[in-house]
Design an enzyme around this catalytic site. Structure first.
Site, PDB file in Angstrom:
ATOM      1  N   ALA A  14       0.797  -1.226   0.000  1.00 49.87           N
ATOM      2  CA  ALA A  14       0.000   0.000   0.000  1.00 49.87           C
ATOM      3  C   ALA A  14       0.829   1.277   0.000  1.00 49.87           C
ATOM      4  O   ALA A  14       0.309   2.350  -0.285  1.00 49.87           O
ATOM      5  CB  ALA A  14      -0.959  -0.013   1.194  1.00 49.87           C
ATOM      6  N   SER A  19       0.074   1.642  -5.721  1.00 47.04           N
ATOM      7  CA  SER A  19      -0.960   1.937  -4.724  1.00 47.04           C
ATOM      8  C   SER A  19      -1.130   3.438  -4.526  1.00 47.04           C
ATOM      9  O   SER A  19      -2.246   3.928  -4.344  1.00 47.04           O
ATOM     10  CB  SER A  19      -0.631   1.261  -3.398  1.00 47.04           C
ATOM     11  OG  SER A  19      -0.673  -0.144  -3.558  1.00 47.04           O
ATOM     12  N   ARG A  94      11.960  -8.228  -9.354  1.00 44.46           N
ATOM     13  CA  ARG A  94      13.122  -9.009  -9.772  1.00 44.46           C
ATOM     14  C   ARG A  94      14.395  -8.217  -9.491  1.00 44.46           C
ATOM     15  O   ARG A  94      14.547  -7.103  -9.986  1.00 44.46           O
ATOM     16  CB  ARG A  94      12.996  -9.310 -11.264  1.00 44.46           C
ATOM     17  CG  ARG A  94      13.963 -10.340 -11.766  1.00 44.46           C
ATOM     18  CD  ARG A  94      13.488 -10.805 -13.131  1.00 44.46           C
ATOM     19  NE  ARG A  94      14.404 -11.745 -13.738  1.00 44.46           N
ATOM     20  CZ  ARG A  94      14.086 -12.449 -14.817  1.00 44.46           C
ATOM     21  NH1 ARG A  94      12.905 -12.314 -15.358  1.00 44.46           N
ATOM     22  NH2 ARG A  94      14.944 -13.282 -15.339  1.00 44.46           N
ATOM     23  N   ASN A 107       7.905 -14.973  -4.720  1.00 45.27           N
ATOM     24  CA  ASN A 107       6.513 -14.526  -4.707  1.00 45.27           C
ATOM     25  C   ASN A 107       5.561 -15.617  -4.236  1.00 45.27           C
ATOM     26  O   ASN A 107       4.531 -15.326  -3.638  1.00 45.27           O
ATOM     27  CB  ASN A 107       6.118 -13.998  -6.083  1.00 45.27           C
ATOM     28  CG  ASN A 107       6.593 -12.571  -6.270  1.00 45.27           C
ATOM     29  OD1 ASN A 107       6.165 -11.668  -5.563  1.00 45.27           O
ATOM     30  ND2 ASN A 107       7.508 -12.365  -7.188  1.00 45.27           N
ATOM     31  N   VAL A 131      -2.334  -7.913  -8.936  1.00 42.17           N
ATOM     32  CA  VAL A 131      -1.626  -6.973  -9.804  1.00 42.17           C
ATOM     33  C   VAL A 131      -0.128  -7.275  -9.778  1.00 42.17           C
ATOM     34  O   VAL A 131       0.566  -7.147 -10.776  1.00 42.17           O
ATOM     35  CB  VAL A 131      -1.885  -5.517  -9.349  1.00 42.17           C
ATOM     36  CG1 VAL A 131      -1.082  -4.523 -10.183  1.00 42.17           C
ATOM     37  CG2 VAL A 131      -3.383  -5.198  -9.412  1.00 42.17           C
ATOM     38  N   GLY A 132       0.374  -7.695  -8.610  1.00 40.18           N
ATOM     39  CA  GLY A 132       1.807  -7.960  -8.435  1.00 40.18           C
ATOM     40  C   GLY A 132       2.279  -9.096  -9.326  1.00 40.18           C
ATOM     41  O   GLY A 132       1.636 -10.150  -9.399  1.00 40.18           O
ATOM     42  N   HIS A 189       0.068 -12.382 -18.418  1.00 38.16           N
ATOM     43  CA  HIS A 189       0.505 -10.980 -18.395  1.00 38.16           C
ATOM     44  C   HIS A 189       2.029 -10.986 -18.479  1.00 38.16           C
ATOM     45  O   HIS A 189       2.735 -10.835 -17.499  1.00 38.16           O
ATOM     46  CB  HIS A 189       0.029 -10.284 -17.119  1.00 38.16           C
ATOM     47  CG  HIS A 189       0.615  -8.913 -16.961  1.00 38.16           C
ATOM     48  ND1 HIS A 189       0.343  -7.897 -17.849  1.00 38.16           N
ATOM     49  CD2 HIS A 189       1.481  -8.395 -16.055  1.00 38.16           C
ATOM     50  CE1 HIS A 189       1.014  -6.807 -17.478  1.00 38.16           C
ATOM     51  NE2 HIS A 189       1.714  -7.092 -16.393  1.00 38.16           N
TER      52      HIS A 189
END
Length: 329
Positions: A14, A19, A94, A107, A131-132, A189
């Protein structure tokens, strides 16, 4: 306008750039509507809690009428308690010398923990957007760690790719993005995604009748696939505002619905549609109604070109899944 009961929106990472470009817009009602108060439940890692405090001070200083409360924490079970919406933005970037597999594993640890926390404390109808990056596989990891939640509640963001593809097509055809309908991003993605114009129209005309096939295959597809890298090269930082914008649009569409005669691209749980392996989080064309998504049926994917592109991005997703398989329940 009568106000609804506040809903709880969790945002991870956040205090990060995406964010920061997103929270003020959520608090102003852009995501869920101008009649929907929100309680923001913000998650950060401990070293970033001071920075988060600064963001919260700014949110307070906007005096948003729709902002009904703010929680700031480094504990996922606090951040996800009773949440109706979760935007999982924070991920491990990365670093130098990191292989893709290292990135996936780093992750996997984060998204396993977040999936478990969502499973334990979130609303049973929670809508999750990852989103990450790597977003599709992070979404799959979170979903697999939340066995009590419907797999359909977990989505990954390909709306940024979708929007990029619309903008590039509008530019080429000397039109506006409002004229572009039925864009499709298939798959991951990543740079294997397949921006597909087979069904797309510009001002009601088939896009592929308006552009040259050589441009489409040789320029357009690689440009959309590599747009993120081009922005990093130009700006010295990754796309944050456009990613935040796409995240808000993804959620808004999921909650409030797609426009008539149009669709959006969403990374969603595959049930074998279009021959894609079941259980992958793969980007499909989707329509949304009444807070639910469904994959568009009957898009023509019979050409050898489409088959090859869709299979290549599916293979990458399968490889990513296999690389973290030992960490999946």
């Amino acid at each position: 306008m009568s106000m609804k009961q506040p809903v709880r929106v969790a945002v991870t990472g956040a205090a990060g750039n995406i964010s920061y470009a997103m929270l003020f817009r959520i608090a102003s009602g852009e995501m869920l509507g101008k009649d929907q108060p929100v309680i923001l439940q913000l998650l950060e890692i401990a070293p970033a809690l001071d920075a988060l405090k600064g963001v919260v001070m700014e949110l307070e200083d906007c005096a948003f009428p729709l902002l009904a409360g703010i929680v700031q924490t480094d504990d996922a079970t606090v951040a996800f308690k009773d949440v109706d919406y979760a935007l999982l933005v924070g991920s491990r970037p990365r670093g130098p010398g990191m292989e893709r597999k290292d990135l996936l594993e780093a992750n996997a640890a984060i998204f396993s923990a977040q999936g478990k926390a969502l499973n334990d404390v979130a609303s049973r109808d929670v809508k999750v957007l990852v989103v990450g990056n790597p977003a599709n596989t992070n979404a799959l990891i979170a979903q697999r760690n939340a066995p009590d939640l419907d797999p359909r509640n977990f989505t990954a963001m390909t709306r940024l790719d979708h929007n990029r593809a619309m903008a590039q097509l509008a530019g080429k055809t000397d039109s506006t993005v409002n004229d572009v309908k039925k864009m499709i991003i298939w798959g991951n993605h990543s740079s294997t995604q397949y921006p597909d114009l087979t069904a797309s129209t510009v001002n009601g005309k088939l896009a592929l009748d308006l552009v040259d096939r050589t441009w489409y295959e040789g320029t357009y597809i690689p440009e959309v696939q590599q747009r993120g890298a081009a922005i990093i090269k130009a700006r010295g930082a990754s796309s944050a505002a456009s990613a935040a914008n796409a995240a808000i649009a993804h959620m808004r569409t999921w909650v409030l619905g797609t426009d008539e005669n149009d669709w959006v691209s969403m990374g969603v749980y595959s049930n074998g549609e279009y021959g894609i392996a079941k259980g992958l989080i793969y980007s499909f064309p989707c329509t949304c109604t009444n807070g639910d998504w469904s994959i568009v049926d009957g898009v023509d994917v019979s050409s050898a070109f489409s088959k090859e592109k869709m299979a290549a991005t599916e293979q990458e997703l399968s490889e990513e899944r296999d690389a973290v398989a030992h960490l999946l329940p």
